[in-house]
Design a protein around this motif. Structure first.
Motif, PDB file in Angstrom:
ATOM      1  N   CYS A   1       5.883   7.179  -2.073  1.00  0.00           N
ATOM      2  CA  CYS A   1       6.449   6.222  -3.029  1.00  0.00           C
ATOM      3  C   CYS A   1       6.629   6.884  -4.394  1.00  0.00           C
ATOM      4  N   ALA A   2       5.602   7.595  -4.853  1.00  0.00           N
ATOM      5  CA  ALA A   2       5.707   8.301  -6.131  1.00  0.00           C
ATOM      6  C   ALA A   2       6.795   9.365  -6.079  1.00  0.00           C
TER       7      ALA A   2
ATOM      8  N   ALA B   1       9.966   9.793  -8.596  1.00  0.00           N
ATOM      9  CA  ALA B   1      10.272  11.052  -9.287  1.00  0.00           C
ATOM     10  C   ALA B   1      11.715  11.478  -9.042  1.00  0.00           C
ATOM     11  N   ILE B   2      12.209  11.293  -7.815  1.00  0.00           N
ATOM     12  CA  ILE B   2      13.605  11.641  -7.520  1.00  0.00           C
ATOM     13  C   ILE B   2      14.549  10.797  -8.367  1.00  0.00           C
ATOM     14  N   ALA B   3      14.302   9.483  -8.401  1.00  0.00           N
ATOM     15  CA  ALA B   3      15.172   8.594  -9.170  1.00  0.00           C
ATOM     16  C   ALA B   3      15.154   8.958 -10.653  1.00  0.00           C
ATOM     17  N   ALA B   4      13.964   9.214 -11.199  1.00  0.00           N
ATOM     18  CA  ALA B   4      13.857   9.543 -12.620  1.00  0.00           C
ATOM     19  C   ALA B   4      14.535  10.874 -12.933  1.00  0.00           C
TER      20      ALA B   4
ATOM     21  N   VAL C   1       7.131  16.943  -2.022  1.00  0.00           N
ATOM     22  CA  VAL C   1       5.984  16.289  -1.391  1.00  0.00           C
ATOM     23  C   VAL C   1       6.443  15.410  -0.231  1.00  0.00           C
ATOM     24  N   SER C   2       7.603  14.779  -0.370  1.00  0.00           N
ATOM     25  CA  SER C   2       8.113  13.944   0.719  1.00  0.00           C
ATOM     26  C   SER C   2       8.525  14.800   1.906  1.00  0.00           C
ATOM     27  N   ASN C   3       9.123  15.968   1.654  1.00  0.00           N
ATOM     28  CA  ASN C   3       9.474  16.897   2.730  1.00  0.00           C
ATOM     29  C   ASN C   3       8.271  17.185   3.610  1.00  0.00           C
ATOM     30  N   VAL C   4       7.157  17.543   2.971  1.00  0.00           N
ATOM     31  CA  VAL C   4       5.964  17.940   3.708  1.00  0.00           C
ATOM     32  C   VAL C   4       5.359  16.759   4.454  1.00  0.00           C
TER      33      VAL C   4
ATOM     34  N   TRP D   1       8.330   1.541   0.348  1.00  0.00           N
ATOM     35  CA  TRP D   1       7.050   2.249   0.281  1.00  0.00           C
ATOM     36  C   TRP D   1       6.028   1.516  -0.567  1.00  0.00           C
ATOM     37  N   ILE D   2       6.466   0.529  -1.346  1.00  0.00           N
ATOM     38  CA  ILE D   2       5.519  -0.209  -2.183  1.00  0.00           C
ATOM     39  C   ILE D   2       4.454  -0.915  -1.349  1.00  0.00           C
TER      40      ILE D   2
END
Length: 425
Positions: A106-107, A111-114, A141-144, A209-210
């Motif tokens: 979720c974080a 981060a991608i959006a920001a 981090v999402s990739n992994v 993801w929330i």
């Protein structure tokens, strides 16, 4: 067993934690609505794992002019994605253990959006790179953690679900490549506006993801005590399969990021328009939509995946040969062949899930193979930019791309052997 004496005190076991199955009973599975949320989250997350990169390729010339970049600096820009993936990917398992996989993903979407929202407007090359790094940190981090999420929630459908999110990843990659230039033209022709529109897709991906932020279940889907007990004993660097898989992942990532960042420029230099060059890149990425769903399913049914790695590498060699000899004349065919070669990525993800018996092993193998692989991939796009600037043409860069496919095929054969890292370690 005889009756209890009056002087005996009954021994009481501590109460089981909520959700812990009683001895002799099977652990209850997650509810269908939770699985639906996880599936939607996987698909939306996968859609956002490449637009930050492929939206830049068709507009790279405009970005270079707008930020006054040299060819070498543009090469540095194209090397930022794999470098960020390597550095931040190593952090993913530790973050997942501390905060939970759902919270970290979720974080990552936030981060991608920001990062995508900020990077066109922060001003200057340094600001553009910093905001890009923020988005790429979320992607890393999402990739992994994507294979980890699959292993936790869908342990009996690894091939199918891996194919699903690989297909979504390829679709997001292709859409960003194909639509960035038309969207830019539609919103007034500014490359800044054309790049920022992809922040909206990332914002949508935060939502599913929330509800999973509070999930603290082990990333592997195994009992927490077992995961903690087994993980320290696994020395991933002692496994030859781990190194082969890391090399295979790194070399396929090298080819993929060179393609995403430089292929539109190759076609533009051959006389193809910017819009058509973007569509050609989209065709290359779109090949991954059907194949990314098929290849993991086929690979999961085979004991040895080396033959698939050889076929994909052969497609890449033919595609690069055509790109060298007649880049504009056979552009559509070369785009299709290179798209098939890029499907080494879902193959690598599938092998990560198959080369470890336990969820803890998948966590470590995913982090090691992807982070080490992206370190291997980081110099590739930069080297292509330097060769292009100093040679004045694409002959040497394309020869380099083709040459790297040979060790990739060898590593794929070694990584595809039927063995697990737990046995080797």
């Amino acid at each position: 067993m005889g009756p209890m004496r009056h002087d005996e005190t009954p021994t009481l076991s501590p109460p089981a934690a909520p959700g812990t199955p009683l001895p002799g009973t099977a652990a209850p599975g997650p509810s269908p609505w939770v699985l639906r949320i996880v599936t939607i989250g996987l698909v939306l997350a996968a859609l956002n794992l490449r637009p930050a990169i492929t939206s830049l390729g068709p507009l790279l010339e405009e970005v270079r002019d707008g930020l006054h970049m040299s060819g070498s600096v543009a090469g540095v820009l194209t090397s930022v994605p794999p470098l960020c993936f390597a550095l931040f990917g190593f952090m993913a398992p530790r973050l997942a253990r501390r905060f939970g996989t759902g919270a970290v993903v979720c974080a990552g979407m936030v981060a991608i959006a920001a990062g995508l929202l900020l990077r066109p407007y922060v001003g200057g090359t340094a600001g553009f790179l910093a905001a890009s790094a923020l988005a790429l940190m979320g992607i890393a981090v999402s990739n992994v953690l994507m294979p980890v999420v699959v292993k936790r929630w869908f342990p009996d459908r690894v091939g199918t679900v891996t194919g699903l999110y690989s297909m979504a990843l390829a679709l997001g990659t292709a859409l960003a490549a194909a639509l960035t230039v038309p969207l830019t033209d539609a919103v007034g022709g500014s490359w800044r506006t054309g790049l920022v529109v992809w922040a909206g897709l990332a914002a949508v991906a935060v939502l599913p993801w929330i509800p999973l932020v509070r999930d603290r279940g082990p990333a592997s889907g195994e009992p927490a005590g077992e995961t903690r007990h087994q993980a320290p004993a696994l020395r991933i660097t002692r496994s030859r399969t781990s190194w082969a898989l890391a090399c295979f992942f790194g070399l396929q990532a090298t080819a993929a990021y060179i393609t995403m960042q430089w292929m539109p420029q190759i076609f533009r230099d051959a006389g193809v328009s910017a819009g058509t060059a973007g569509v050609l890149l989209a065709v290359t990425m779109a090949m991954g939509v059907p194949l990314a769903f098929v290849i993991p399913r086929v690979a999961a049914r085979l004991k040895n995946q080396g033959a698939i790695a050889l076929v994909l590498g052969g497609c890449g060699l033919v595609g690069y040969a055509g790109l060298y000899l007649a880049p504009a004349g056979g552009a559509w065919l070369w785009a299709l062949l290179l798209g098939m070669a890029n499907c080494a990525f879902p193959l690598a993800l599938t092998m990560i899930g198959m080369r470890a018996r336990t969820g803890a092993g998948v966590v470590r193998l995913s982090a090691f193979a992807q982070s080490t692989g992206y370190l291997i991939a980081a110099p590739g796009p930069l080297l292509v930019g330097v060769l292009y600037q100093h040679s004045g043409g694409w002959g040497l860069p394309i020869s380099l791309m083709a040459g790297l496919l040979v060790p990739q095929m060898v590593a794929g054969v070694l990584a595809g052997r039927d063995r697990t890292i737990e046995d080797e370690c």
